[in-house]
Scaffold this active site. Structure first.
Site, PDB file in Angstrom:
ATOM      1  N   GLY A   1     -10.196 -24.238  -7.029  1.00 59.96           N
ATOM      2  CA  GLY A   1     -10.517 -24.283  -5.602  1.00 59.96           C
ATOM      3  C   GLY A   1     -11.779 -23.502  -5.303  1.00 59.96           C
TER       4      GLY A   1
ATOM      5  N   ALA B   1      -6.324 -21.375  -5.734  1.00 59.65           N
ATOM      6  CA  ALA B   1      -6.736 -21.158  -4.327  1.00 59.65           C
ATOM      7  C   ALA B   1      -7.186 -22.495  -3.750  1.00 59.65           C
ATOM      8  CB  ALA B   1      -7.860 -20.133  -4.253  1.00 59.65           C
TER       9      ALA B   1
ATOM     10  N   ALA C   1      -7.750 -15.723  11.247  1.00 62.77           N
ATOM     11  CA  ALA C   1      -7.049 -14.681  11.982  1.00 62.77           C
ATOM     12  C   ALA C   1      -7.471 -14.654  13.453  1.00 62.77           C
ATOM     13  CB  ALA C   1      -7.327 -13.327  11.331  1.00 62.77           C
TER      14      ALA C   1
ATOM     15  N   HIS D   1     -36.962  -4.970  16.735  1.00 64.66           N
ATOM     16  CA  HIS D   1     -37.695  -5.097  15.473  1.00 64.66           C
ATOM     17  C   HIS D   1     -37.663  -3.758  14.736  1.00 64.66           C
ATOM     18  CE1 HIS D   1     -40.701  -6.376  12.592  1.00 64.66           C
ATOM     19  NE2 HIS D   1     -41.344  -5.235  12.802  1.00 64.66           N
TER      20      HIS D   1
HETATM   21  P1  FAD Z   1       0.374 -14.835   9.212  1.00 58.41           P
HETATM   22  O1  FAD Z   1      -0.651 -13.786   9.143  1.00 58.41           O
HETATM   23  O2  FAD Z   1       0.646 -15.638   7.993  1.00 58.41           O
HETATM   24  O3  FAD Z   1       1.706 -14.115   9.695  1.00 58.41           O
HETATM   25  C1  FAD Z   1       2.900 -14.797   9.824  1.00 58.41           C
HETATM   26  C2  FAD Z   1       4.022 -13.779   9.763  1.00 58.41           C
HETATM   27  O4  FAD Z   1       5.236 -14.411  10.104  1.00 58.41           O
HETATM   28  C3  FAD Z   1       4.227 -13.197   8.360  1.00 58.41           C
HETATM   29  O5  FAD Z   1       4.185 -11.814   8.438  1.00 58.41           O
HETATM   30  C4  FAD Z   1       5.613 -13.681   7.960  1.00 58.41           C
HETATM   31  O6  FAD Z   1       6.342 -12.721   7.204  1.00 58.41           O
HETATM   32  C5  FAD Z   1       6.270 -13.878   9.310  1.00 58.41           C
HETATM   33  N1  FAD Z   1       7.366 -14.839   9.304  1.00 58.41           N
HETATM   34  C6  FAD Z   1       7.353 -16.110   8.832  1.00 58.41           C
HETATM   35  N2  FAD Z   1       8.540 -16.713   9.078  1.00 58.41           N
HETATM   36  C7  FAD Z   1       9.301 -15.787   9.710  1.00 58.41           C
HETATM   37  C8  FAD Z   1      10.627 -15.814  10.240  1.00 58.41           C
HETATM   38  N3  FAD Z   1      11.368 -16.923  10.205  1.00 58.41           N
HETATM   39  N4  FAD Z   1      11.108 -14.687  10.787  1.00 58.41           N
HETATM   40  C9  FAD Z   1      10.349 -13.552  10.856  1.00 58.41           C
HETATM   41  N5  FAD Z   1       9.086 -13.482  10.399  1.00 58.41           N
HETATM   42  C10 FAD Z   1       8.584 -14.595   9.846  1.00 58.41           C
HETATM   43  N6  FAD Z   1      -8.856 -15.096   7.996  1.00 58.41           N
HETATM   44  C11 FAD Z   1      -9.933 -14.615   8.653  1.00 58.41           C
HETATM   45  O7  FAD Z   1     -10.114 -14.925   9.839  1.00 58.41           O
HETATM   46  N7  FAD Z   1     -10.825 -13.783   8.040  1.00 58.41           N
HETATM   47  C12 FAD Z   1     -10.685 -13.411   6.744  1.00 58.41           C
HETATM   48  O8  FAD Z   1     -11.499 -12.659   6.215  1.00 58.41           O
HETATM   49  C13 FAD Z   1      -9.561 -13.902   6.025  1.00 58.41           C
HETATM   50  N8  FAD Z   1      -9.367 -13.563   4.731  1.00 58.41           N
HETATM   51  C14 FAD Z   1      -8.259 -14.017   4.079  1.00 58.41           C
HETATM   52  C15 FAD Z   1      -8.097 -13.665   2.747  1.00 58.41           C
HETATM   53  C16 FAD Z   1      -6.998 -14.108   2.034  1.00 58.41           C
HETATM   54  C17 FAD Z   1      -6.832 -13.702   0.589  1.00 58.41           C
HETATM   55  C18 FAD Z   1      -6.025 -14.915   2.681  1.00 58.41           C
HETATM   56  C19 FAD Z   1      -4.803 -15.379   1.945  1.00 58.41           C
HETATM   57  C20 FAD Z   1      -6.190 -15.288   4.010  1.00 58.41           C
HETATM   58  C21 FAD Z   1      -7.315 -14.847   4.714  1.00 58.41           C
HETATM   59  N9  FAD Z   1      -7.549 -15.219   6.036  1.00 58.41           N
HETATM   60  C22 FAD Z   1      -8.652 -14.759   6.701  1.00 58.41           C
HETATM   61  C23 FAD Z   1      -6.613 -16.089   6.768  1.00 58.41           C
HETATM   62  C24 FAD Z   1      -5.695 -15.248   7.674  1.00 58.41           C
HETATM   63  O9  FAD Z   1      -4.986 -14.324   6.884  1.00 58.41           O
HETATM   64  C25 FAD Z   1      -4.747 -16.130   8.447  1.00 58.41           C
HETATM   65  O10 FAD Z   1      -5.477 -17.114   9.158  1.00 58.41           O
HETATM   66  C26 FAD Z   1      -3.938 -15.325   9.430  1.00 58.41           C
HETATM   67  O11 FAD Z   1      -3.209 -14.309   8.791  1.00 58.41           O
HETATM   68  C27 FAD Z   1      -2.974 -16.223  10.193  1.00 58.41           C
HETATM   69  O12 FAD Z   1      -2.296 -15.442  11.133  1.00 58.41           O
HETATM   70  P2  FAD Z   1      -0.846 -15.876  11.658  1.00 58.41           P
HETATM   71  O13 FAD Z   1      -0.419 -14.805  12.583  1.00 58.41           O
HETATM   72  O14 FAD Z   1      -0.867 -17.261  12.132  1.00 58.41           O
HETATM   73  O15 FAD Z   1       0.090 -15.891  10.360  1.00 58.41           O
HETATM   74  P1  NAD Z   2      -9.918 -23.654   1.417  1.00 64.63           P
HETATM   75  O1  NAD Z   2      -9.431 -24.833   2.167  1.00 64.63           O
HETATM   76  O2  NAD Z   2     -10.972 -22.812   1.977  1.00 64.63           O
HETATM   77  O3  NAD Z   2     -10.470 -24.130  -0.014  1.00 64.63           O
HETATM   78  C1  NAD Z   2      -9.684 -24.835  -0.915  1.00 64.63           C
HETATM   79  C2  NAD Z   2     -10.623 -25.583  -1.842  1.00 64.63           C
HETATM   80  O4  NAD Z   2      -9.856 -26.096  -2.901  1.00 64.63           O
HETATM   81  C3  NAD Z   2     -11.312 -26.772  -1.169  1.00 64.63           C
HETATM   82  O5  NAD Z   2     -12.684 -26.722  -1.440  1.00 64.63           O
HETATM   83  C4  NAD Z   2     -10.635 -27.977  -1.793  1.00 64.63           C
HETATM   84  O6  NAD Z   2     -11.503 -29.087  -1.907  1.00 64.63           O
HETATM   85  C5  NAD Z   2     -10.272 -27.427  -3.152  1.00 64.63           C
HETATM   86  N1  NAD Z   2      -9.139 -28.088  -3.787  1.00 64.63           N
HETATM   87  C6  NAD Z   2      -8.002 -28.582  -3.212  1.00 64.63           C
HETATM   88  N2  NAD Z   2      -7.178 -29.068  -4.163  1.00 64.63           N
HETATM   89  C7  NAD Z   2      -7.797 -28.886  -5.356  1.00 64.63           C
HETATM   90  C8  NAD Z   2      -7.450 -29.156  -6.692  1.00 64.63           C
HETATM   91  N3  NAD Z   2      -6.280 -29.726  -7.006  1.00 64.63           N
HETATM   92  N4  NAD Z   2      -8.326 -28.812  -7.678  1.00 64.63           N
HETATM   93  C9  NAD Z   2      -9.512 -28.222  -7.364  1.00 64.63           C
HETATM   94  N5  NAD Z   2      -9.896 -27.949  -6.106  1.00 64.63           N
HETATM   95  C10 NAD Z   2      -9.037 -28.262  -5.120  1.00 64.63           C
HETATM   96  O7  NAD Z   2      -8.599 -22.829   1.056  1.00 64.63           O
HETATM   97  P2  NAD Z   2      -8.432 -21.382   0.441  1.00 64.63           P
HETATM   98  O8  NAD Z   2      -9.703 -20.908  -0.144  1.00 64.63           O
HETATM   99  O9  NAD Z   2      -7.205 -21.466  -0.388  1.00 64.63           O
HETATM  100  O10 NAD Z   2      -8.116 -20.532   1.725  1.00 64.63           O
HETATM  101  C11 NAD Z   2      -6.945 -20.834   2.521  1.00 64.63           C
HETATM  102  C12 NAD Z   2      -7.190 -20.578   3.968  1.00 64.63           C
HETATM  103  O11 NAD Z   2      -7.330 -19.193   4.214  1.00 64.63           O
HETATM  104  C13 NAD Z   2      -8.434 -21.266   4.468  1.00 64.63           C
HETATM  105  O12 NAD Z   2      -8.076 -22.151   5.501  1.00 64.63           O
HETATM  106  C14 NAD Z   2      -9.310 -20.202   5.024  1.00 64.63           C
HETATM  107  O13 NAD Z   2      -9.752 -20.506   6.301  1.00 64.63           O
HETATM  108  C15 NAD Z   2      -8.434 -18.959   5.066  1.00 64.63           C
HETATM  109  N6  NAD Z   2      -9.261 -17.853   4.545  1.00 64.63           N
HETATM  110  C16 NAD Z   2     -10.293 -17.435   5.327  1.00 64.63           C
HETATM  111  C17 NAD Z   2     -11.136 -16.463   4.862  1.00 64.63           C
HETATM  112  C18 NAD Z   2     -12.286 -16.023   5.714  1.00 64.63           C
HETATM  113  O14 NAD Z   2     -12.270 -16.317   6.908  1.00 64.63           O
HETATM  114  N7  NAD Z   2     -13.264 -15.316   5.180  1.00 64.63           N
HETATM  115  C19 NAD Z   2     -10.943 -15.901   3.607  1.00 64.63           C
HETATM  116  C20 NAD Z   2      -9.897 -16.371   2.838  1.00 64.63           C
HETATM  117  C21 NAD Z   2      -9.055 -17.355   3.331  1.00 64.63           C
END
Ligand code: FAD
Ligand code: NAD
Length: 479
Positions: A188, A276, A327, A451
């Protein structure tokens, strides 16, 4: 059963915890159900973002960048240091302490705002009843006026690469490697692949990214994507587009990956493999039969423009509903829903959701890409300014990349801004504000920028839309 809360939020990620705080600020008796158990085995707030997402990944990106800079980036400035050593344990501990500071901070905010944290799982029953099961298994049913579902998302798994817990991991496992893998594979080439691939590459891994699509960063403006790919490849990431992983096999302490590309099938061995390939909405055990809330074919909870489900008074926000999984998008939806419950007319402008990839340099954008405008048949002007012509970027030795502005040909209204370069993630906020206010490229061109700042590149890109950039030769000149 008695009504004990006005609003119950299920999920305390950046969508849910923000919604709960805003609802409490607006005077509602609010509870937030959250089931997450942290690394310390205690209930933890903040969801994916704070526990295993945005925050820990940015902590490692910052630390690994400092290491990389100390290794290769200081000599040019005339700063000579002895070869730096990596203390990976200290780096990971620092990340963990930032996570626990912030998750503890949410608990503090809940207290000061009067939000009740119900530690355990929530389930929506019929008639807006919420079943709560605590971590000891005790069950209670609450009646409430409003429910906000904010259960987020989890990583997608793919059959050719089942997770093994140590060798083949998802993004959470990739934040925890106890030593730097010599050879690291990433399936990914999206946001996570690039961010976590960069972390381990800077720390010394030889990183190969397998991306199924032919285009790199297909969702980004393709000029910016191509420029980014050049920069990342120069940094040592091997990015293989049009490549499909067909199978994996664990062989002792290594994992062999078979993939197919235009060049045919190949097998390569890695020390670790990160999967990923995207995330999917998480609704396991959330919706009881008859609760009335619908899901689409991909599992997203169906909502209207203001995040209300088919049941009046039941809302869903964040990653569990349509739109980018970011987020800040979830948080803004949380605020909107709390305010709507209070009778206000809040809205989210989905046309101005910024995206940032926190590589170095960062990639950031808002609005339409050039490809989208072409597809929609919108006539536009383009202004581009390369950081190579920015004095401040030169001073920082950060001259890779550019700012690109797209503006409507007839109205001059800004339709999109795309950046790869220094501080792109912060600079994009200026473009978001401009677009929120319906600014034209000329509005930005007529605004004074300090600047020397890297933001001047945005100013110059706006000037370039009409061929008036000062510090580059304009492609199109206009009086
Ligand atoms: P979540 O953050 O997934 O929270 C959902 C919560 O619900 C969880 O704590 C879970 O335990 C709880 N839950 C689920 N079901 C139940 C239930 N039935 N009862 C009680 N609790 C429950 N986004 C950005 O904007 N910027 C970034 O830099 C960024 N970096 C990322 C890096 C990584 C490695 C990953 C994996 C994601 C990243 N994201 C980033 C994406 C971001 O984390 C998500 O978009 C965001 O957390 C979504 O928020 P949410 O509140 O919808 O859900
Ligand atoms: P993503 O959708 O950003 O990227 C997934 C990539 O995997 C895509 O380019 C897709 O074409 C590729 N892919 C899908 N299936 C594949 C396969 N079988 N083999 C090879 N490539 C494949 O998803 P992610 O990087 O897993 O991140 C998940 C979500 O978390 C995203 O929606 C992103 O917005 C969020 N996130 C955001 C940030 C940030 O805002 N900086 C950081 C991390 C994650």
């Amino acid at each position: 059963m008695s009504q004990q809360f006005d609003v119950i939020v299920i999920g305390a990620g950046p969508g849910g915890y923000v919604a709960a705080i805003r609802a409490a600020q607006l005077g509602f008796k609010t509870a937030c159900v959250e089931k997450w158990i942290g690394k310390d085995k205690k209930p933890s707030l903040g969801g994916t973002c704070l526990n295993v997402g945005c925050i820990p990944s940015k902590a490692l990106l910052e630390s690994s960048h400092k290491y990389e800079e100390a290794l290769h980036g200081l000599e040019l400035h005339g700063v000579l240091v002895a070869k730096p050593k990596l203390d990976l344990g200290a780096m990971l501990n620092r990340k963990d302490s930032i996570v626990s500071n912030l998750t503890g901070g949410i608990a503090g905010l809940f207290k000061t705002n009067g939000v009740t944290h119900l530690a355990g799982s929530g389930k929506l029953l019929a008639n807006k009843h919420v079943e709560f099961t605590n971590h000891q298994g005790a069950v209670e049913v609450f009646e409430t006026s409003y429910v906000i579902l904010a259960t987020g998302s989890v990583p997608v798994n793919i059959p050719p690469a089942p997770l093994t817990g140590d060798l083949i991991v998802d993004s959470t496992g990739a934040l925890e490697f106890s030593s730097v893998p010599k050879k690291l594979g990433v399936i990914g080439g999206g946001v996570i692949g690039l961010e976590l691939g960069s972390v381990w590459s800077r720390l010394g891994s030889d990183v190969t990214i397998f991306e199924a699509l032919d285009d790199f960063l297909a969702i980004a403006d393709q000029q910016i994507a191509k420029e980014s790919r050049k920069i990342f490849s120069k940094q040592g990431l091997s990015i293989m587009t049009g490549t499909l992983v067909k199978g994996t096999e664990v062989k002792g302490k290594k994992v062999s990956v078979t993939y197919s590309s235009q060049a045919g099938d190949k097998t390569e061995s890695f020390d670790k493999l990160i999967v990923a390939v995207g995330r999917r909405p998480f609704t396991d055990s959330l919706l009881a039969d008859g609760c009335g809330v619908n899901q689409d074919e991909r599992g997203f909870i169906e909502v209207n423009d203001v995040c209300e489900t088919a049941i009046p008074g039941v809302y869903a926000i964040g990653d569990v509903v349509r739109g980018p999984m970011l987020a800040h998008k979830g948080s803004e939806e949380g605020v909107m829903v709390a305010e709507r419950i209070a009778g206000k007319h809040a809205e989210v402008n989905y046309d101005t959701v910024p995206s940032v990839i926190y590589t170095h340099p960062e990639v950031a954008w808002v609005g339409k890409t050039e490809e989208q405008l072409k597809q929609e048949g919108v006539a536009y002007n383009v202004g581009i300014f390369p950081f190579a012509a920015s004095g401040r970027a030169m001073a920082a030795n950060e001259t890779a990349g550019m700012v690109k502005m797209l503006a409507d040909e007839s109205t001059d209204r800004i339709l999109g801004v795309h950046i790869v370069g220094p501080a792109a993630g912060d600079m994009i906020a200026q473009a978001v504000i401009a677009m929120e206010f319906g600014a034209s490229a000329e509005d930005i061109a007529m605004t004074m920028f300090a600047h020397p700042t890297v933001s001047e590149a945005l100013h110059e890109a706006a000037l370039a839309v009409h061929g008036h950039a000062i510090h580059i030769a304009n492609k199109r000149k206009r009086a």
